[in-house]
Motif scaffolding. Structure first.
Motif, PDB file in Angstrom:
ATOM      1  N   PRO A  39       0.827  -1.215   0.000  1.00 38.63           N
ATOM      2  CA  PRO A  39       0.000   0.000   0.000  1.00 38.63           C
ATOM      3  C   PRO A  39       0.857   1.259   0.000  1.00 38.63           C
ATOM      4  O   PRO A  39       1.953   1.280   0.563  1.00 38.63           O
ATOM      5  CB  PRO A  39      -0.807  -0.115   1.295  1.00 38.63           C
ATOM      6  CG  PRO A  39      -0.710  -1.539   1.696  1.00 38.63           C
ATOM      7  CD  PRO A  39       0.580  -2.055   1.163  1.00 38.63           C
ATOM      8  N   ASP A  40       0.344   2.321  -0.617  1.00 36.02           N
ATOM      9  CA  ASP A  40       1.072   3.595  -0.683  1.00 36.02           C
ATOM     10  C   ASP A  40       1.309   4.197   0.695  1.00 36.02           C
ATOM     11  O   ASP A  40       2.298   4.894   0.909  1.00 36.02           O
ATOM     12  CB  ASP A  40       0.305   4.593  -1.555  1.00 36.02           C
ATOM     13  CG  ASP A  40       0.318   4.192  -3.023  1.00 36.02           C
ATOM     14  OD1 ASP A  40       1.260   3.480  -3.431  1.00 36.02           O
ATOM     15  OD2 ASP A  40      -0.622   4.570  -3.751  1.00 36.02           O
ATOM     16  N   SER A  41       0.414   3.913   1.648  1.00 40.45           N
ATOM     17  CA  SER A  41       0.552   4.528   2.973  1.00 40.45           C
ATOM     18  C   SER A  41       1.738   3.988   3.760  1.00 40.45           C
ATOM     19  O   SER A  41       2.154   4.606   4.736  1.00 40.45           O
ATOM     20  CB  SER A  41      -0.725   4.311   3.783  1.00 40.45           C
ATOM     21  OG  SER A  41      -0.959   2.929   3.974  1.00 40.45           O
ATOM     22  N   VAL A  42       2.297   2.851   3.366  1.00 40.07           N
ATOM     23  CA  VAL A  42       3.455   2.312   4.092  1.00 40.07           C
ATOM     24  C   VAL A  42       4.757   2.481   3.316  1.00 40.07           C
ATOM     25  O   VAL A  42       5.815   2.092   3.797  1.00 40.07           O
ATOM     26  CB  VAL A  42       3.257   0.817   4.472  1.00 40.07           C
ATOM     27  CG1 VAL A  42       2.091   0.658   5.408  1.00 40.07           C
ATOM     28  CG2 VAL A  42       3.077  -0.041   3.238  1.00 40.07           C
ATOM     29  N   LYS A  43       4.683   3.075   2.141  1.00 40.67           N
ATOM     30  CA  LYS A  43       5.897   3.334   1.364  1.00 40.67           C
ATOM     31  C   LYS A  43       6.543   4.631   1.841  1.00 40.67           C
ATOM     32  O   LYS A  43       5.857   5.557   2.277  1.00 40.67           O
ATOM     33  CB  LYS A  43       5.575   3.454  -0.130  1.00 40.67           C
ATOM     34  CG  LYS A  43       5.126   2.166  -0.769  1.00 40.67           C
ATOM     35  CD  LYS A  43       4.841   2.382  -2.239  1.00 40.67           C
ATOM     36  CE  LYS A  43       4.330   1.126  -2.880  1.00 40.67           C
ATOM     37  NZ  LYS A  43       3.947   1.329  -4.289  1.00 40.67           N
ATOM     38  N   TYR A  44       7.850   4.701   1.764  1.00 40.75           N
ATOM     39  CA  TYR A  44       8.566   5.925   2.137  1.00 40.75           C
ATOM     40  C   TYR A  44       9.829   6.027   1.291  1.00 40.75           C
ATOM     41  O   TYR A  44      10.305   5.048   0.744  1.00 40.75           O
ATOM     42  CB  TYR A  44       8.910   5.927   3.628  1.00 40.75           C
ATOM     43  CG  TYR A  44       9.834   4.813   4.052  1.00 40.75           C
ATOM     44  CD1 TYR A  44      11.208   5.000   4.093  1.00 40.75           C
ATOM     45  CD2 TYR A  44       9.328   3.567   4.400  1.00 40.75           C
ATOM     46  CE1 TYR A  44      12.061   3.971   4.467  1.00 40.75           C
ATOM     47  CE2 TYR A  44      10.174   2.535   4.775  1.00 40.75           C
ATOM     48  CZ  TYR A  44      11.529   2.745   4.809  1.00 40.75           C
ATOM     49  OH  TYR A  44      12.368   1.736   5.175  1.00 40.75           O
ATOM     50  N   ASP A  45      10.367   7.236   1.217  1.00 38.66           N
ATOM     51  CA  ASP A  45      11.604   7.452   0.470  1.00 38.66           C
ATOM     52  C   ASP A  45      12.762   6.908   1.280  1.00 38.66           C
ATOM     53  O   ASP A  45      12.948   7.279   2.439  1.00 38.66           O
ATOM     54  CB  ASP A  45      11.815   8.948   0.196  1.00 38.66           C
ATOM     55  CG  ASP A  45      10.832   9.465  -0.834  1.00 38.66           C
ATOM     56  OD1 ASP A  45      10.378   8.663  -1.655  1.00 38.66           O
ATOM     57  OD2 ASP A  45      10.529  10.673  -0.807  1.00 38.66           O
ATOM     58  N   ASN A  46      13.535   6.059   0.658  1.00 38.48           N
ATOM     59  CA  ASN A  46      14.680   5.467   1.338  1.00 38.48           C
ATOM     60  C   ASN A  46      15.886   6.365   1.135  1.00 38.48           C
ATOM     61  O   ASN A  46      16.274   6.674   0.015  1.00 38.48           O
ATOM     62  CB  ASN A  46      14.940   4.070   0.760  1.00 38.48           C
ATOM     63  CG  ASN A  46      15.907   3.283   1.581  1.00 38.48           C
ATOM     64  OD1 ASN A  46      16.557   3.819   2.465  1.00 38.48           O
ATOM     65  ND2 ASN A  46      15.998   2.002   1.298  1.00 38.48           N
ATOM     66  N   LYS A  47      16.500   6.796   2.230  1.00 43.78           N
ATOM     67  CA  LYS A  47      17.631   7.721   2.167  1.00 43.78           C
ATOM     68  C   LYS A  47      18.981   7.003   2.163  1.00 43.78           C
ATOM     69  O   LYS A  47      20.010   7.628   2.305  1.00 43.78           O
ATOM     70  CB  LYS A  47      17.592   8.666   3.371  1.00 43.78           C
ATOM     71  CG  LYS A  47      16.292   9.403   3.547  1.00 43.78           C
ATOM     72  CD  LYS A  47      16.172  10.554   2.604  1.00 43.78           C
ATOM     73  CE  LYS A  47      14.992  11.426   2.954  1.00 43.78           C
ATOM     74  NZ  LYS A  47      13.955  11.488   2.011  1.00 43.78           N
TER      75      LYS A  47
END
Length: 196
Positions: A128-136
């Motif tokens: 789901p999009d709500s658990v995706k984040y930009d990985n730094k």
């Protein structure tokens, strides 16, 4: 001598003899679920809760239990399972972790198994999009810089301070050594001498 063992006959529950959905399947509401009599017969609070679970978040909704609508008087008998089923649906908070506290019993006729466009491959649920984040995380290797000022240059070696070796060698170091036994190639009868 009489047979001491009983014959055990097991029956497996399959997708199509269980209302078309199995425990662990990702599900969605059918398009016209509000017009189904099984949905309209539910209390208003239950109807609202079902709609809330399926519309409030983009997290996956999974079946955590399946029960027959009319419980069997002879459990364990596959003939008494019936044809009407109720699925307990919960939100999957993360892979394999379900929100059991907020699960709801939903009539199976208003659910459809969601394969996410993968055909028969039900194992790969979309993230789901709500658990995706930009990985730094920077994964490209960067050459380490040697900074003379920041590194300690002296270490205690024995009774005195000596300059530290801070860099790795760039050539192989030849270590002087002597073999413990002569090479068999040099002395071809070494084994014969040893055996005699």
């Amino acid at each position: 001598m009489a047979n001491k063992f009983l014959n055990l006959i097991e029956a497996t529950i399959q997708k199509m003899n269980n209302g078309g959905i199995l425990t662990g399947d990702r599900v969605e509401l059918v398009d016209d679920y509000k017009s189904h009599s099984e949905f309209t017969e539910l209390p208003k609070e239950t109807q609202d809760f079902i709609e809330k679970i399926f519309t409030d978040s983009d997290l996956n909704k999974k079946v955590i239990n399946i029960k027959t609508k009319y419980p069997s008087s002879a459990p364990g008998n596959e003939d008494n399972r019936g044809t009407a089923f109720i699925a307990t649906v919960a939100v999957e908070l993360t892979n394999g972790l379900y929100d059991n506290e907020n699960s709801v019993a939903v009539p199976m006729c208003i659910l459809v198994a969601d394969d996410g466009g993968h055909g028969a491959d039900f194992g790969s649920a979309p993230v789901p999009d709500s658990v995706k984040y930009d990985n730094k995380v920077q994964i490209d290797p960067v050459e380490a810089e040697e900074n003379e000022e920041q590194q300690q240059t002296m270490t205690q070696q024995g009774d005195s301070l000596k300059k530290s070796e801070r860099s790795l060698p760039t050539k192989n170091t030849k270590i002087p050594s002597k073999p413990a036994t002569p090479s068999p190639a040099v002395n071809e009868n070494y084994t014969a001498q040893y055996m005699s």
